[in-house]
Design an enzyme around this catalytic site. Structure first.
Site, PDB file in Angstrom:
ATOM      1  N   ASP A  19     -24.873   0.351  23.083  1.00  0.00           N
ATOM      2  CA  ASP A  19     -24.063   0.684  24.252  1.00  0.00           C
ATOM      3  C   ASP A  19     -22.964   1.704  23.948  1.00  0.00           C
ATOM      4  O   ASP A  19     -22.656   2.550  24.777  1.00  0.00           O
ATOM      5  CB  ASP A  19     -23.471  -0.596  24.859  1.00  0.00           C
ATOM      6  CG  ASP A  19     -24.563  -1.484  25.459  1.00  0.00           C
ATOM      7  OD1 ASP A  19     -25.591  -0.917  25.887  1.00  0.00           O
ATOM      8  OD2 ASP A  19     -24.398  -2.710  25.484  1.00  0.00           O
ATOM      9  N   ASP A  31     -13.090 -10.290  25.259  1.00  0.00           N
ATOM     10  CA  ASP A  31     -12.940  -9.121  24.385  1.00  0.00           C
ATOM     11  C   ASP A  31     -12.186  -7.985  25.062  1.00  0.00           C
ATOM     12  O   ASP A  31     -11.245  -7.424  24.498  1.00  0.00           O
ATOM     13  CB  ASP A  31     -14.315  -8.605  23.932  1.00  0.00           C
ATOM     14  CG  ASP A  31     -14.930  -9.513  22.881  1.00  0.00           C
ATOM     15  OD1 ASP A  31     -14.265 -10.475  22.470  1.00  0.00           O
ATOM     16  OD2 ASP A  31     -16.079  -9.245  22.484  1.00  0.00           O
ATOM     17  N   ARG A  60     -25.272   2.013  31.249  1.00  0.00           N
ATOM     18  CA  ARG A  60     -24.197   2.598  30.443  1.00  0.00           C
ATOM     19  C   ARG A  60     -23.859   4.044  30.796  1.00  0.00           C
ATOM     20  O   ARG A  60     -22.684   4.405  30.828  1.00  0.00           O
ATOM     21  CB  ARG A  60     -24.489   2.452  28.949  1.00  0.00           C
ATOM     22  CG  ARG A  60     -24.343   1.024  28.360  1.00  0.00           C
ATOM     23  CD  ARG A  60     -23.485   0.109  29.119  1.00  0.00           C
ATOM     24  NE  ARG A  60     -23.142  -1.149  28.478  1.00  0.00           N
ATOM     25  CZ  ARG A  60     -23.566  -2.344  28.899  1.00  0.00           C
ATOM     26  NH1 ARG A  60     -24.387  -2.451  29.930  1.00  0.00           N
ATOM     27  NH2 ARG A  60     -23.162  -3.458  28.296  1.00  0.00           N
ATOM     28  N   SER A  82     -24.308 -13.858  23.832  1.00  0.00           N
ATOM     29  CA  SER A  82     -23.681 -12.665  24.390  1.00  0.00           C
ATOM     30  C   SER A  82     -24.586 -12.171  25.513  1.00  0.00           C
ATOM     31  O   SER A  82     -25.768 -11.920  25.306  1.00  0.00           O
ATOM     32  CB  SER A  82     -23.530 -11.615  23.290  1.00  0.00           C
ATOM     33  OG  SER A  82     -23.381 -10.347  23.871  1.00  0.00           O
TER      34      SER A  82
HETATM   35  N1  ARG Z   1     -30.377  -4.660  23.493  1.00  0.00           N
HETATM   36  C1  ARG Z   1     -30.230  -4.254  24.844  1.00  0.00           C
HETATM   37  C2  ARG Z   1     -29.998  -2.778  24.932  1.00  0.00           C
HETATM   38  O1  ARG Z   1     -29.594  -2.212  23.977  1.00  0.00           O
HETATM   39  C3  ARG Z   1     -29.184  -5.055  25.571  1.00  0.00           C
HETATM   40  C4  ARG Z   1     -27.787  -4.755  25.223  1.00  0.00           C
HETATM   41  C5  ARG Z   1     -26.884  -5.632  25.973  1.00  0.00           C
HETATM   42  N2  ARG Z   1     -25.544  -5.282  25.734  1.00  0.00           N
HETATM   43  C6  ARG Z   1     -24.619  -6.154  25.424  1.00  0.00           C
HETATM   44  N3  ARG Z   1     -23.421  -5.690  25.232  1.00  0.00           N
HETATM   45  N4  ARG Z   1     -24.864  -7.443  25.287  1.00  0.00           N
HETATM   46  O2  ARG Z   1     -30.234  -2.152  25.931  1.00  0.00           O
END
Ligand code: ARG
Length: 411
Positions: free
Chosen positions: A130, A13, A101, A181
């Site tokens: 994110d 991506d 993040r 993912s």
């Molecule tokens: N759901 C989790 C969070 O919001 C994990 C997110 C993981 N991010 C990703 N781009 N796969 O903290």
């Protein structure tokens, strides 16, 4: 034309994104943060992998590419403060992605300043947490920067990404066909999408990479002693990122830290997320055990509510909020007493604390013992209960009145 710093993982991506931004006439600096994604288990070869990511960005036409080893900064500046709050979102998720993040946002801003860029970009979709976390961090640190989220403006399907990659000579790893993912750093690995989208489907074994399934776990428990020095954990003198990596390996072989959660995202949807966070699970359990030994009952009760709030702030992308700063100061006020040892047993997917000691312990064996040498004044309990129960006496008298006629029953 603009000069943009892109948060670049080297995956499909963000590689497509990099190329698209370049084709649109921008100068793009690819920024890759090393947060210990592969340190979950072994950590070997990570540097070589990251060099490849950098070379890939340059080959795709990036203006420049930087790899930043931010592992210690991540652990010291983000993971340890969260540990001070025993931060677990919705009681179970140690916030691995959520904690990374704001750091990625900060790194984007720093690199943007270095390269005199006017914008930063990320590859988050419009559906996740994110995007919120990165953008709020960037905005708090430098509101003059433009934030670009091309995959939110124009969602990119997997087949389209693969077709675009083929057309523009972007190498496609086998992982392009990956069934999940995945996002990972030292504090944990999150796995979503694919068959996991049905919350009734049990996570297939291939979703996990850091934790052993029950068939291959050791037949004997391991025992380790985690030392805390003013709230900072260590194991045999090892601290920081190295400690977390070591603990991931130690606890991972016992299958510890698998978490399966239907969670509430910031943007309002529920999603099913699977995590494996061996080190976080063990270290938070040990930290809590030490807190129970050295903090007062009131401190523990009050702090539990604050800890929950802390986890919500982190999850919701409000790392930069003044309340988080205030809660860090609150937690730091306990840290002075959080020195001691916690013994933990690792076995069969569970961490069990089996011992705790500290020179700041409020536990007093002379008061607690049922054996000889009991220093507790048993007679004092009688007077205590009489006064403690006074409000209930009045209530009992009211209840014994004729209930039917009681004004308490009317209306
Ligand atoms: N759901 C989790 C969070 O919001 C994990 C997110 C993981 N991010 C990703 N781009 N796969 O903290």
């Amino acid at each position: 034309m603009s000069r943009i710093v892109l948060a670049y993982s080297g995956g499909l991506d963000t590689s497509v994104l990099l190329k698209k931004l370049i084709l649109a006439g921008n100068e793009v600096v690819a920024m890759t943060a090393d947060l210990g994604e592969s340190d979950g288990v072994a950590g070997e070869g990570a540097a070589a992998e990251l060099e490849k990511v950098k070379a890939k960005a340059i080959a795709l036409g990036a203006y420049d590419a930087v790899v930043i080893d931010a592992r210690e900064r991540f652990v010291n500046g983000y993971v340890l403060p969260a540990l001070g709050a025993n931060a677990l979102y919705e009681g179970v998720y140690p916030l691995s992605a959520a904690l990374s993040r704001p750091l990625i946002g900060a790194l984007l801003v720093e690199v943007a300043h270095q390269y005199d860029a006017d914008a930063v970009a990320h590859g988050c979709t419009g559906k996740g947490n994110d995007q919120v976390r990165i953008e709020l961090a960037v905005r708090s640190l430098d509101p003059s920067l433009t934030v670009r989220a091309p995959l939110r403006e124009q969602p990119l399907s997997r087949p389209d990404a693969i077709a675009f990659a083929a057309e523009h000579g972007i190498p496609i790893a086998h992982s392009a066909a990956k069934p999940y993912s995945v996002d990972a750093n030292l504090w944990g690995r999150s796995i979503e999408a694919g068959v996991l989208e049905d919350p009734w489907t049990g996570p297939p074994e291939d979703a996990y990479a850091w934790t052993a399934s029950t068939n291959v776990q050791p037949v004997k428990p391991d025992e380790v002693i985690i030392h805390f020095e003013q709230g900072v954990p260590s194991l045999d003198g090892v601290t920081g990122a190295a400690l977390v990596a070591k603990m991931n390996a130690l606890a991972g072989v016992h299958g510890i830290g698998r978490i399966d959660l239907v969670e509430d995202r910031v943007i309002g949807v529920k999603s099913r997320e699977v995590y494996e966070a061996p080190a976080a699970t063990v270290i938070i359990a040990a930290h809590k055990a030490l807190e129970r030994l050295v903090l007062t009952r009131d401190e523990l009760r009050f702090k539990a509510g604050c800890d929950q709030k802390y986890s919500e702030l982190v999850y919701d992308g409000l790392w930069m909020s003044p309340l988080r700063d205030a809660l860090d100061a609150f937690n730091a006020s306990f840290a002075a007493r959080l020195t001691g040892d916690v013994r933990v047993q690792l076995f069969h997917g569970a961490v069990t604390t089996t011992g705790v000691r500290s020179s700041f312990a409020l536990y007093d064996e002379k008061l607690a013992t049922y054996g000889a040498g009991d220093a507790f004044d048993h007679h004092a309990a009688d007077g205590f209960i009489r006064l403690y129960g006074l409000p209930l006496d009045r209530m009992a008298a009211i209840r014994s009145l004729d209930y039917v006629a009681s004004p308490l029953r009317s209306g």
